[in-house]
Design a protein around this motif. Structure first.
Motif, PDB file in Angstrom:
ATOM      1  N   GLU A  43     -24.927 -21.263   1.286  1.00  0.00           N
ATOM      2  CA  GLU A  43     -26.374 -21.375   1.076  1.00  0.00           C
ATOM      3  C   GLU A  43     -26.914 -22.387   2.074  1.00  0.00           C
ATOM      4  O   GLU A  43     -26.201 -23.295   2.498  1.00  0.00           O
ATOM      5  CB  GLU A  43     -26.693 -21.801  -0.364  1.00  0.00           C
ATOM      6  CG  GLU A  43     -26.115 -20.890  -1.428  1.00  0.00           C
ATOM      7  CD  GLU A  43     -26.497 -19.415  -1.274  1.00  0.00           C
ATOM      8  OE1 GLU A  43     -27.554 -19.111  -0.686  1.00  0.00           O
ATOM      9  OE2 GLU A  43     -25.729 -18.550  -1.737  1.00  0.00           O
ATOM     10  N   ARG A  44     -28.201 -22.209   2.447  1.00  0.00           N
ATOM     11  CA  ARG A  44     -28.751 -23.016   3.549  1.00  0.00           C
ATOM     12  C   ARG A  44     -30.118 -23.604   3.201  1.00  0.00           C
ATOM     13  O   ARG A  44     -30.778 -23.148   2.270  1.00  0.00           O
ATOM     14  CB  ARG A  44     -28.865 -22.133   4.796  1.00  0.00           C
ATOM     15  CG  ARG A  44     -27.515 -21.587   5.251  1.00  0.00           C
ATOM     16  CD  ARG A  44     -27.656 -20.606   6.390  1.00  0.00           C
ATOM     17  NE  ARG A  44     -26.358 -20.304   6.989  1.00  0.00           N
ATOM     18  CZ  ARG A  44     -25.616 -19.221   6.710  1.00  0.00           C
ATOM     19  NH1 ARG A  44     -26.031 -18.328   5.850  1.00  0.00           N
ATOM     20  NH2 ARG A  44     -24.456 -19.033   7.302  1.00  0.00           N
ATOM     21  N   THR A  45     -30.531 -24.589   4.003  1.00  0.00           N
ATOM     22  CA  THR A  45     -31.859 -25.203   3.839  1.00  0.00           C
ATOM     23  C   THR A  45     -32.888 -24.368   4.604  1.00  0.00           C
ATOM     24  O   THR A  45     -32.525 -23.540   5.462  1.00  0.00           O
ATOM     25  CB  THR A  45     -31.882 -26.625   4.421  1.00  0.00           C
ATOM     26  OG1 THR A  45     -31.620 -26.518   5.829  1.00  0.00           O
ATOM     27  CG2 THR A  45     -30.835 -27.521   3.782  1.00  0.00           C
ATOM     28  N   LEU A  46     -34.164 -24.657   4.336  1.00  0.00           N
ATOM     29  CA  LEU A  46     -35.222 -23.942   5.064  1.00  0.00           C
ATOM     30  C   LEU A  46     -35.122 -24.236   6.562  1.00  0.00           C
ATOM     31  O   LEU A  46     -35.317 -23.333   7.383  1.00  0.00           O
ATOM     32  CB  LEU A  46     -36.602 -24.348   4.522  1.00  0.00           C
ATOM     33  CG  LEU A  46     -37.766 -23.592   5.156  1.00  0.00           C
ATOM     34  CD1 LEU A  46     -37.685 -22.090   4.888  1.00  0.00           C
ATOM     35  CD2 LEU A  46     -39.104 -24.131   4.658  1.00  0.00           C
ATOM     36  N   SER A  47     -34.796 -25.476   6.931  1.00  0.00           N
ATOM     37  CA  SER A  47     -34.650 -25.807   8.370  1.00  0.00           C
ATOM     38  C   SER A  47     -33.584 -24.938   9.011  1.00  0.00           C
ATOM     39  O   SER A  47     -33.727 -24.487  10.145  1.00  0.00           O
ATOM     40  CB  SER A  47     -34.231 -27.257   8.575  1.00  0.00           C
ATOM     41  OG  SER A  47     -35.154 -28.096   8.034  1.00  0.00           O
ATOM     42  N   GLU A  48     -32.499 -24.708   8.283  1.00  0.00           N
ATOM     43  CA  GLU A  48     -31.435 -23.867   8.850  1.00  0.00           C
ATOM     44  C   GLU A  48     -31.912 -22.424   9.024  1.00  0.00           C
ATOM     45  O   GLU A  48     -31.660 -21.802  10.061  1.00  0.00           O
ATOM     46  CB  GLU A  48     -30.181 -23.938   7.959  1.00  0.00           C
ATOM     47  CG  GLU A  48     -29.498 -25.300   8.020  1.00  0.00           C
ATOM     48  CD  GLU A  48     -28.332 -25.446   7.037  1.00  0.00           C
ATOM     49  OE1 GLU A  48     -27.220 -25.745   7.501  1.00  0.00           O
ATOM     50  OE2 GLU A  48     -28.539 -25.296   5.822  1.00  0.00           O
ATOM     51  N   TYR A  49     -32.643 -21.905   8.014  1.00  0.00           N
ATOM     52  CA  TYR A  49     -33.180 -20.536   8.174  1.00  0.00           C
ATOM     53  C   TYR A  49     -34.211 -20.493   9.297  1.00  0.00           C
ATOM     54  O   TYR A  49     -34.246 -19.545  10.089  1.00  0.00           O
ATOM     55  CB  TYR A  49     -33.781 -20.027   6.858  1.00  0.00           C
ATOM     56  CG  TYR A  49     -32.712 -19.602   5.875  1.00  0.00           C
ATOM     57  CD1 TYR A  49     -31.867 -18.523   6.154  1.00  0.00           C
ATOM     58  CD2 TYR A  49     -32.514 -20.282   4.679  1.00  0.00           C
ATOM     59  CE1 TYR A  49     -30.862 -18.143   5.265  1.00  0.00           C
ATOM     60  CE2 TYR A  49     -31.515 -19.902   3.788  1.00  0.00           C
ATOM     61  CZ  TYR A  49     -30.697 -18.837   4.088  1.00  0.00           C
ATOM     62  OH  TYR A  49     -29.704 -18.463   3.223  1.00  0.00           O
ATOM     63  N   ASN A  50     -35.054 -21.547   9.389  1.00  0.00           N
ATOM     64  CA  ASN A  50     -36.046 -21.610  10.475  1.00  0.00           C
ATOM     65  C   ASN A  50     -35.372 -21.509  11.831  1.00  0.00           C
ATOM     66  O   ASN A  50     -35.850 -20.800  12.723  1.00  0.00           O
ATOM     67  CB  ASN A  50     -36.809 -22.937  10.426  1.00  0.00           C
ATOM     68  CG  ASN A  50     -37.999 -22.858   9.494  1.00  0.00           C
ATOM     69  OD1 ASN A  50     -38.479 -21.759   9.193  1.00  0.00           O
ATOM     70  ND2 ASN A  50     -38.469 -23.989   9.029  1.00  0.00           N
TER      71      ASN A  50
END
Ligand SMILES: C[S@@+](CC[C@H](N)C(=O)[O-])C[C@H]1O[C@@H](n2cnc3c(N)ncnc32)[C@H](O)[C@@H]1O
Length: 345
Positions: free
Chosen positions: A312-319
């Motif tokens: 699972e990832r943070t929004l920054s990682e998805y960004n």
């Protein structure tokens, strides 16, 4: 330390050390038919009657029923000197095999598939990889190869995926106004459960489900009738084969199975196939930036470690993935259990 705090600590330690039993309790009671029997009997029953009707020992059944009461899956009342067991609303809705929003296959996969791999959590942490390869009946460490090895495994996984959208499908698709995107491709769309929600929310839309050949074959046979012309299936390895053109690509619970490199590779392929002005909708449980919550993301992250190459990832990682692939104007909405992230071409 004050005595009350210490007693709370002891309680917490005891409960957490035995929490591994919870999925087993839920699944066993469901699989034996406890919740269905109580749903259909319309009146609470004694443990002896339940045991008799379900063909178990009264002694074992009473232990199971009492644990279900402890976890609030069942409730009890005392009448004429007897203890009578009945379902809670939660059990009626979700825990019976015949409950309207049953989560039976989710219980089964977690109590069996995930549970056996969890015996190797320390190995997974040491090695940083999935543990399917350790199991005696497995010749692969690839999650989908292991799951889809048998017809029953494939069906169970597709049911497991389908069940969640009976709970959260609508709310996830309502996170954004998706009406500008009538031509949709659900990438790794499995049985088409989310696709069905999409076409019922957006009457002018059509959805193509892109998935592996065995999933597509089963999807056509068991899940989407040939009269439903607005949903079609398309066999495709989305890392290799051409991806159909669309206004919107949905990627629900699909990126968290893969490494960072694979996520960027897939999003880049979708960006190339996407119509100008189109977009991609990612549905995942997003970790907050300091990685402290939600607990569901931590749990899911460990499950991903045990069975896949992902996390699972943070929004920054998805960004960062969206930017690397070329998607812009990224917006995130919390929808309850899942987050929805929309990026535009
Ligand atoms: C974790 S499931 C999510 C299913 C669905 N999106 C949902 O949320 O219910 C991921 C899906 O991606 C599909 N998949 C995995 N690798 C694939 C590939 N290389 N090409 C096409 N589909 C793939 C799987 O078969 C599975 O249906």
């Amino acid at each position: 330390m004050n005595a009350t705090v210490e007693a709370e600590d002891v309680k917490m330690l005891f409960r957490n050390q035995h929490a591994f039993l919870i999925p087993k309790i839920m699944f066993t009671a469901s699989d034996l038919g406890v919740f269905d029997l109580l749903m259909e009997s319309k009146e609470p029953l004694t443990s002896v009657t339940i045991a008799e009707r379900l063909g178990t020992s009264p002694f074992g059944m009473e232990r199971l029923l009492d644990a279900c009461v402890g976890y609030k899956f069942l409730q009890v009342e005392r009448k004429d000197n007897q203890t009578l067991y009945g379902n809670t609303d939660l059990a009626n809705l979700y825990l019976g095999k015949r409950s309207p929003k049953t989560q039976y296959y989710s219980l089964k996969i977690n109590a069996e598939f995930t549970y056996t791999r969890a015996q190797h959590l320390a190995d997974a942490v040491r090695e940083g990889k999935a543990q399917t390869y350790r199991l005696s009946d497995s010749s692969t460490n690839n999650f989908y190869e292991a799951m889809y090895r048998t017809e029953s495994g494939l069906r169970e996984f597709m049911e497991f995926m389908r069940e969640m959208w009976s709970l959260c499908g609508r709310v996830v698709l309502n996170a954004f106004d998706l009406s500008p995107f009538p031509l949709v491709c659900d990438v790794g769309g499995s049985s088409g459960a989310l696709a069905k929600e999409y076409i019922s929310l957006y009457p002018n839309s059509t959805v193509t489900i892109v998935d592996l050949p065995e999933v597509v074959e089963t999807g056509k046979k068991h899940y989407v009738s040939s009269e439903e012309h607005r949903i079609t299936f398309h066999e495709c390895d989305f890392f290799k084969d051409p991806i159909p053109e669309a206004d919107l690509y949905i990627l629900a619970r699909t990126l968290h199975v893969f490494t960072d490199e694979k996520c960027v590779q897939l999003l880049t392929r979708l960006h190339k196939a996407c119509k100008p002005g189109g977009g991609v909708l990612v549905v995942e449980i997003v970790l907050n930036e300091d990685r402290t919550w939600p607990l569901e993301a931590h749990i899911s992250g460990l499950v991903m470690l045990l069975i896949t190459q992902g996390k699972e990832r943070t929004l920054s990682e998805y960004n960062a993935f969206f930017n690397a692939a070329g998607f812009k104007q990224i917006q995130q909405k919390k929808t309850g259990h899942f987050d929805a992230i929309l990026g535009r071409k």
